[in-house]
Design a protein around this motif. Structure first.
Motif, PDB file in Angstrom:
ATOM      1  N   ILE A  37      17.677  41.711  26.894  1.00  6.60           N
ATOM      2  CA  ILE A  37      17.094  42.790  27.651  1.00  6.60           C
ATOM      3  C   ILE A  37      16.756  44.337  26.830  1.00  6.60           C
ATOM      4  O   ILE A  37      15.571  44.683  26.828  1.00  6.60           O
ATOM      5  N   PHE A  38      18.311  44.665  26.040  1.00  6.57           N
ATOM      6  CA  PHE A  38      17.841  46.071  26.045  1.00  6.57           C
ATOM      7  C   PHE A  38      16.737  45.751  24.917  1.00  6.57           C
ATOM      8  O   PHE A  38      16.313  47.040  24.427  1.00  6.57           O
ATOM      9  N   VAL A  39      16.945  45.492  23.945  1.00  6.28           N
ATOM     10  CA  VAL A  39      16.334  45.353  22.734  1.00  6.28           C
ATOM     11  C   VAL A  39      14.316  45.296  23.665  1.00  6.28           C
ATOM     12  O   VAL A  39      14.232  46.224  22.392  1.00  6.28           O
ATOM     13  N   PHE A  40      14.340  44.744  24.130  1.00  2.00           N
ATOM     14  CA  PHE A  40      12.798  44.973  24.536  1.00  2.00           C
ATOM     15  C   PHE A  40      12.775  46.422  25.288  1.00  2.00           C
ATOM     16  O   PHE A  40      11.912  47.014  24.960  1.00  2.00           O
ATOM     17  N   ALA A  41      13.824  46.976  26.195  1.00  2.00           N
ATOM     18  CA  ALA A  41      13.549  48.518  26.749  1.00  2.00           C
ATOM     19  C   ALA A  41      13.628  49.467  25.547  1.00  2.00           C
ATOM     20  O   ALA A  41      12.847  50.230  25.465  1.00  2.00           O
ATOM     21  N   ASP A  47       8.324  46.428  32.013  1.00  2.00           N
ATOM     22  CA  ASP A  47       9.436  45.522  32.813  1.00  2.00           C
ATOM     23  C   ASP A  47      10.964  45.549  32.425  1.00  2.00           C
ATOM     24  O   ASP A  47      11.964  44.950  32.992  1.00  2.00           O
ATOM     25  N   ALA A  48      11.457  45.325  31.389  1.00  2.00           N
ATOM     26  CA  ALA A  48      12.745  45.685  30.583  1.00  2.00           C
ATOM     27  C   ALA A  48      13.635  47.044  31.400  1.00  2.00           C
ATOM     28  O   ALA A  48      14.682  46.087  31.644  1.00  2.00           O
ATOM     29  N   LYS A  49      13.141  47.768  31.554  1.00  2.00           N
ATOM     30  CA  LYS A  49      13.539  49.162  31.680  1.00  2.00           C
ATOM     31  C   LYS A  49      13.704  48.406  32.719  1.00  2.00           C
ATOM     32  O   LYS A  49      14.899  48.935  33.821  1.00  2.00           O
ATOM     33  N   PHE A  53      17.671  48.239  35.203  1.00  2.00           N
ATOM     34  CA  PHE A  53      17.877  48.407  37.025  1.00  2.00           C
ATOM     35  C   PHE A  53      18.363  48.566  37.767  1.00  2.00           C
ATOM     36  O   PHE A  53      19.131  48.484  38.297  1.00  2.00           O
ATOM     37  N   GLU A  54      17.357  47.526  37.958  1.00  2.00           N
ATOM     38  CA  GLU A  54      17.482  46.397  38.915  1.00  2.00           C
ATOM     39  C   GLU A  54      18.800  45.781  38.931  1.00  2.00           C
ATOM     40  O   GLU A  54      18.892  45.002  40.048  1.00  2.00           O
ATOM     41  N   ASN A  55      19.417  45.399  37.748  1.00  2.00           N
ATOM     42  CA  ASN A  55      20.281  43.928  37.533  1.00  2.00           C
ATOM     43  C   ASN A  55      21.867  44.955  37.096  1.00  2.00           C
ATOM     44  O   ASN A  55      22.519  44.464  37.054  1.00  2.00           O
ATOM     45  N   ASN A  56      21.516  46.387  37.743  1.00  2.00           N
ATOM     46  CA  ASN A  56      22.684  47.255  37.590  1.00  2.00           C
ATOM     47  C   ASN A  56      23.684  47.133  36.145  1.00  2.00           C
ATOM     48  O   ASN A  56      24.417  47.143  35.877  1.00  2.00           O
ATOM     49  N   PHE A  57      22.870  47.430  35.211  1.00  2.00           N
ATOM     50  CA  PHE A  57      22.362  47.922  34.174  1.00  2.00           C
ATOM     51  C   PHE A  57      21.562  49.358  33.887  1.00  2.00           C
ATOM     52  O   PHE A  57      21.760  49.149  32.132  1.00  2.00           O
ATOM     53  N   ARG A  58      22.040  50.386  35.012  1.00  2.00           N
ATOM     54  CA  ARG A  58      21.884  51.236  34.558  1.00  2.00           C
ATOM     55  C   ARG A  58      22.424  52.607  33.353  1.00  2.00           C
ATOM     56  O   ARG A  58      21.566  52.809  32.622  1.00  2.00           O
ATOM     57  N   HIS A  59      23.549  51.421  33.173  1.00  2.00           N
ATOM     58  CA  HIS A  59      24.520  52.411  31.597  1.00  2.00           C
ATOM     59  C   HIS A  59      23.201  51.858  30.692  1.00  2.00           C
ATOM     60  O   HIS A  59      23.194  52.868  29.384  1.00  2.00           O
TER      61      HIS A  59
END
Length: 137
Positions: A37-41, A47-49, A53-59
């Motif tokens: 999903i990082f790749v899409f973001a 929606d990937a970004k 955030f929503e899945n606790n991968f803010r880093h």
């Protein structure tokens, strides 16, 4: 929340960032959805970004933001004990000393990921500035 990965997963993530869709899908289907999903973001999919955030991968979202020139995101990564990701974000934004620091401190895979992020951001910038290119949005 995963914050460290085996070297082979980091290599796969780098390949996915560089555009290998099969590897991106493999990551998503084999326990590393955040890296896929990082790749899409990274390619500006809102929606990937939001998912990061929503899945606790803010880093990971902050790494993208830092690579896009957001110094506050890089500061947040450093203050939140994500110093390596702060440097990766810096490399993504063209910071050569950050690249050298990663190499000198045993983070070769992360240095390469930073360079791959930089290449994607540069490609997006070129496409945005090319009057002959039609937006994919």
């Amino acid at each position: 929340m995963k914050t460290s990965y085996p070297a082979k997963i980091l290599l796969a993530w780098g390949e996915a960032i560089s555009g290998n869709k099969k590897i991106r899908e493999w990551l998503m289907e084999n326990g590393y959805p955040e890296l896929g999903i990082f790749v899409f973001a990274l390619r500006n999919k809102d929606d990937a970004k939001k998912w990061l955030f929503e899945n606790n991968f803010r880093h990971l979202a902050a790494t993208i933001s830092g690579a896009e020139g957001n110094k506050g995101a890089i500061e947040w990564l450093s203050k939140s004990d994500f110093d390596v990701l702060a440097r990766v974000a810096g490399v993504g934004d063209g910071d050569e000393p950050a690249f050298k620091w990663l190499l000198a401190n045993g983070h070769r895979e992360m240095a390469m990921i930073g360079k791959k992020i930089e290449a994607v951001k540069d490609e997006i910038e070129r496409d945005n500035n090319d009057v002959h290119k039609i937006s994919q949005e």
